[in-house]
Motif scaffolding. Sequence first.
Motif, PDB file in Angstrom:
ATOM      1  N   LEU A  99       0.807  -1.186   0.141  1.00 62.64           N
ATOM      2  CA  LEU A  99      -0.116  -0.091   0.023  1.00 62.64           C
ATOM      3  C   LEU A  99       0.968   1.248  -0.146  1.00 62.64           C
ATOM      4  CD1 LEU A  99      -2.721   1.195   0.103  1.00 62.64           C
ATOM      5  CD2 LEU A  99      -2.747   1.064   2.778  1.00 62.64           C
ATOM      6  N   ASN A 100       1.918   1.322   0.624  1.00 55.47           N
ATOM      7  CA  ASN A 100       2.693   2.520   0.834  1.00 55.47           C
ATOM      8  C   ASN A 100       3.950   2.363  -0.224  1.00 55.47           C
ATOM      9  OD1 ASN A 100       1.322   3.169   2.911  1.00 55.47           O
ATOM     10  ND2 ASN A 100       2.259   2.162   4.379  1.00 55.47           N
ATOM     11  N   ALA A 101       4.195   1.378  -1.048  1.00 53.46           N
ATOM     12  CA  ALA A 101       5.164   1.370  -2.055  1.00 53.46           C
ATOM     13  C   ALA A 101       4.844   2.467  -3.110  1.00 53.46           C
ATOM     14  CB  ALA A 101       5.051   0.087  -2.767  1.00 53.46           C
ATOM     15  N   PRO A 102       6.274   3.010  -3.404  1.00 51.11           N
ATOM     16  CA  PRO A 102       5.926   4.108  -4.472  1.00 51.11           C
ATOM     17  C   PRO A 102       5.496   3.672  -5.834  1.00 51.11           C
ATOM     18  CG  PRO A 102       8.330   3.426  -4.133  1.00 51.11           C
ATOM     19  CD  PRO A 102       7.343   2.656  -3.237  1.00 51.11           C
ATOM     20  N   GLN A 103       5.002   4.486  -6.604  1.00 52.91           N
ATOM     21  CA  GLN A 103       4.518   4.205  -8.051  1.00 52.91           C
ATOM     22  C   GLN A 103       5.548   3.612  -8.889  1.00 52.91           C
ATOM     23  OE1 GLN A 103       2.921   7.342 -10.191  1.00 52.91           O
ATOM     24  NE2 GLN A 103       1.461   6.092 -11.418  1.00 52.91           N
ATOM     25  N   LEU A 123       4.728   5.938 -16.615  1.00 53.22           N
ATOM     26  CA  LEU A 123       4.777   6.202 -17.907  1.00 53.22           C
ATOM     27  C   LEU A 123       3.246   5.831 -18.800  1.00 53.22           C
ATOM     28  CD1 LEU A 123       8.307   4.771 -18.656  1.00 53.22           C
ATOM     29  CD2 LEU A 123       7.552   7.350 -18.458  1.00 53.22           C
ATOM     30  N   MET A 124       2.475   4.741 -18.308  1.00 56.48           N
ATOM     31  CA  MET A 124       1.442   4.537 -18.909  1.00 56.48           C
ATOM     32  C   MET A 124       0.227   5.041 -18.547  1.00 56.48           C
ATOM     33  SD  MET A 124       1.894   0.358 -19.481  1.00 56.48           S
ATOM     34  CE  MET A 124       0.387   0.270 -20.257  1.00 56.48           C
ATOM     35  N   ASN A 125       0.412   5.843 -17.183  1.00 53.45           N
ATOM     36  CA  ASN A 125      -0.960   6.435 -16.700  1.00 53.45           C
ATOM     37  C   ASN A 125      -1.510   7.545 -17.373  1.00 53.45           C
ATOM     38  OD1 ASN A 125      -2.914   6.785 -14.606  1.00 53.45           O
ATOM     39  ND2 ASN A 125      -1.600   8.069 -13.521  1.00 53.45           N
ATOM     40  N   PRO A 126      -0.900   8.416 -18.277  1.00 57.47           N
ATOM     41  CA  PRO A 126      -1.402   9.608 -18.759  1.00 57.47           C
ATOM     42  C   PRO A 126      -2.137   8.924 -20.062  1.00 57.47           C
ATOM     43  CG  PRO A 126       0.887  10.258 -18.299  1.00 57.47           C
ATOM     44  CD  PRO A 126       0.597   8.684 -18.030  1.00 57.47           C
ATOM     45  N   THR A 127      -1.727   8.009 -20.558  1.00 57.94           N
ATOM     46  CA  THR A 127      -2.520   7.321 -21.814  1.00 57.94           C
ATOM     47  C   THR A 127      -3.820   6.834 -21.446  1.00 57.94           C
ATOM     48  OG1 THR A 127      -0.542   7.017 -22.985  1.00 57.94           O
ATOM     49  CG2 THR A 127      -2.171   5.859 -23.687  1.00 57.94           C
TER      50      THR A 127
END
Length: 300
Positions: free
Chosen positions: A151-155, A161-165
Amino acid sequence: MAAPMPRSSLSLAVRCRPCQLSSLPTRSFSTTASRNAIGPESPKFIEIPTIRQPYARTKQDIKGTLPPPRNLFPNRGPNKVSEEYLSAVARQPSNKSTPPNDHVAWKRRMAASRRESLKEALVELNKRKVQQEAEVATKSAAKRRANEARLNAPQREDERLMNPTITEANSKLQTGFLPDPEREREVAEKARRVQAKEAEREARRRDALHTLYMNARTFITTEEQLDAQIEKIFTDEPFPNQPEAQDIWSAKGAPPTVQDLLSKVNHSEKTSMEFHKGPAILTGARMKRIAEELTGGKMD
């Protein structure tokens, strides 16, 4: 020195030796039971060959349900492994005098054994409970730490890189379906396919109706026609041209097989008359079929 035996007595002894040995019990070297040792009431009396692979074990249907085990160590109960509780549960005998006989001594030994067994059982069960609770707590703590770490791990880099698309695609899907540039062409193609299927269905229906019209000329619709047909078929001589024929196979021959039909098409008949027959019959049948296709109906 002993006197030698006469020849007649020696031969008699040799001849009678098998008789003497036959009365002795024999022992087989095999570990399997002999056929004589198995009675006819046994299922092994008749030998049945078995397969190489053993039979699968069937699931046994155990009737009833087992009661839930008792909680010997409730949280609100007393401490059952303490010396006070064990002394109260397994009290020592008040009469410590010497037993008068062996029976009383045996009963005292059995009572002492029961007291020791009760104490040992309570201690071991409590130890097992503590061990199981510790294992469950350890596993739960490990799972909780793993969940918190995830849960607390970084992205991750690929998610960043794929989140905007993905966000852009989801926003387009929420506004409605995506426009298809080939939609009009696909709709027109589907309409043409539907029209072609409807035309083919109409042609088949028209052909079936025309075939029914051609065959309706020989339908029996009145009782006079039925009586005339019965008198024509059920006669004393059904085959006047061949009075010696007993059935239709004798009169007209057996029906053609697939091999006979292929022989006619390939012109490979076995009989000389069929082989030297001209192609007029086959050509006439083909021309009739072509005419039926051109006119759109059956022909006589």
